[in-house]
Design an enzyme around this catalytic site. Structure first.
Site, PDB file in Angstrom:
ATOM      1  N   MET A 118       0.785  -1.236   0.000  1.00 51.33           N
ATOM      2  CA  MET A 118       0.000   0.000   0.000  1.00 51.33           C
ATOM      3  C   MET A 118       0.821   1.292   0.000  1.00 51.33           C
ATOM      4  O   MET A 118       0.272   2.354  -0.210  1.00 51.33           O
ATOM      5  CB  MET A 118      -0.974   0.060   1.194  1.00 51.33           C
ATOM      6  CG  MET A 118      -2.172  -0.834   1.039  1.00 51.33           C
ATOM      7  SD  MET A 118      -3.139  -0.366  -0.406  1.00 51.33           S
ATOM      8  CE  MET A 118      -4.368  -1.673  -0.372  1.00 51.33           C
ATOM      9  N   ASP A 119       2.118   1.215   0.229  1.00 47.09           N
ATOM     10  CA  ASP A 119       2.927   2.437   0.186  1.00 47.09           C
ATOM     11  C   ASP A 119       4.258   2.167  -0.502  1.00 47.09           C
ATOM     12  O   ASP A 119       5.322   2.580  -0.017  1.00 47.09           O
ATOM     13  CB  ASP A 119       3.145   2.988   1.600  1.00 47.09           C
ATOM     14  CG  ASP A 119       3.689   4.423   1.596  1.00 47.09           C
ATOM     15  OD1 ASP A 119       3.562   5.102   0.547  1.00 47.09           O
ATOM     16  OD2 ASP A 119       4.229   4.861   2.621  1.00 47.09           O
TER      17      ASP A 119
END
Length: 303
Positions: A118-119
């Site tokens: 997610m990042d």
């Protein structure tokens, strides 16, 4: 914090969270727990930074991790592509396939184990002094749970969206605040597309003078209002067609149609097919030393 373990004399990296800050920002505690849990789950994985311990005192929480002395992928991009002495053609033809293939394998490992990072961004891709990639910073990560909502820890403090994602590399669905339970592996493929563009061109295709402008660029593109590679943009003419095709496939506005995704909740990449996605993959020997090793970061010094 770059430190040294007193008993073993091994160098470590310590991630420090002030308790006062955690109390003021309730979403931080679930994020810290998520990162600790995921790192503990993959202690033996060479493509994920190792967690050696976690503790706290009256003022702070601490995650003690192995020290990765090669810096990060952003440093390597600056050295290989953007420095005054860089040989850009050699970097793109020889170095990018090697590091892109390593990165794709690392993300595939996460997805096989039902983790969405997610990042993903160059600063969260650490490089060992031997040129091996290790993923770091799992505070925004989500576990895909069979038949259940994704990673309920992100909902503990009433925050249903991923916080802290870097705009340049974040997918439209993350930036729109999509509920965690509805996010899929496709969010990581979008970030990979942006990282591959940075490997080839030095920055994300959505990089702008401010986060607000980058956000607007991503939303315009995802809504079909702009082209990813404008024909009048001189800089993108240097991007080979094979890379452009791969990047555009990973940056498809519809998550279920991105390269690497079969359906809304599945990743199609497998060990047998993963390599063929990378242009020049057939020349890469991951067992050999990378064509370009990372420069020693300024912070590497005696402790």
């Amino acid at each position: 914090v770059h430190a040294k373990h007193k008993a073993s004399r091994k160098e470590v990296a310590i991630k420090v969270f002030e308790k006062a800050s955690v109390q003021k920002n309730p979403h931080l505690m679930p994020s810290i727990r998520t990162e600790r849990s995921i790192l503990r789950s993959f202690e033996a994985c060479p493509s994920i930074v190792s967690l050696w311990g976690a503790f706290h005192d009256a003022e702070c929480l601490y995650l003690v991790m192995e020290c990765v002395n090669g810096g990060d992928l952003q440093m390597l991009i600056r050295e290989g592509l953007l420095s005054e002495t860089a040989n850009q053609e050699w970097w793109r033809n020889s170095c990018v396939p090697h590091y892109a293939l390593q990165l794709l394998h690392a993300v595939e490992f996460l997805h096989r184990n039902k983790i969405i990072h997610m990042d993903l961004k160059p600063q969260n891709v650490l490089i060992t002094e031997k040129g091996r990639i290790q993923l770091a910073d799992f505070g925004s990560a989500v576990r895909m749970l069979d038949g259940q909502e994704n990673d309920s820890q992100h909902k503990e403090a009433g925050h249903p969206t991923i916080l802290g994602a870097t705009v340049d590399f974040a997918s439209p669905e993350v930036l729109r605040g999509t509920d965690v339970s509805k996010l899929t592996y496709s969010a990581d493929f979008w970030s990979l597309g942006c990282i591959f563009h940075a490997l080839m061109m030095g920055e994300s295709p959505f990089h702008a003078a401010s986060d607000a402008l980058a956000l607007q660029s991503i939303m315009d593109y995802s809504n079909g209002n702009t082209a990813l590679f404008p024909s009048n943009d001189e800089s993108h003419r240097k991007l080979p067609g094979s890379w452009k095709k791969l990047i555009m496939g990973m940056l498809h506005p519809q998550p279920t149609k991105r390269i690497g995704v079969v359906s809304a909740d599945e990743s199609s990449i497998s060990s047998s097919s993963i390599g063929s996605l990378i242009p020049g993959y057939e020349t890469v020997d991951l067992e050999a030393e990378p064509p370009l090793l990372p420069p020693e970061p300024d912070w590497v010094r005696a402790v």
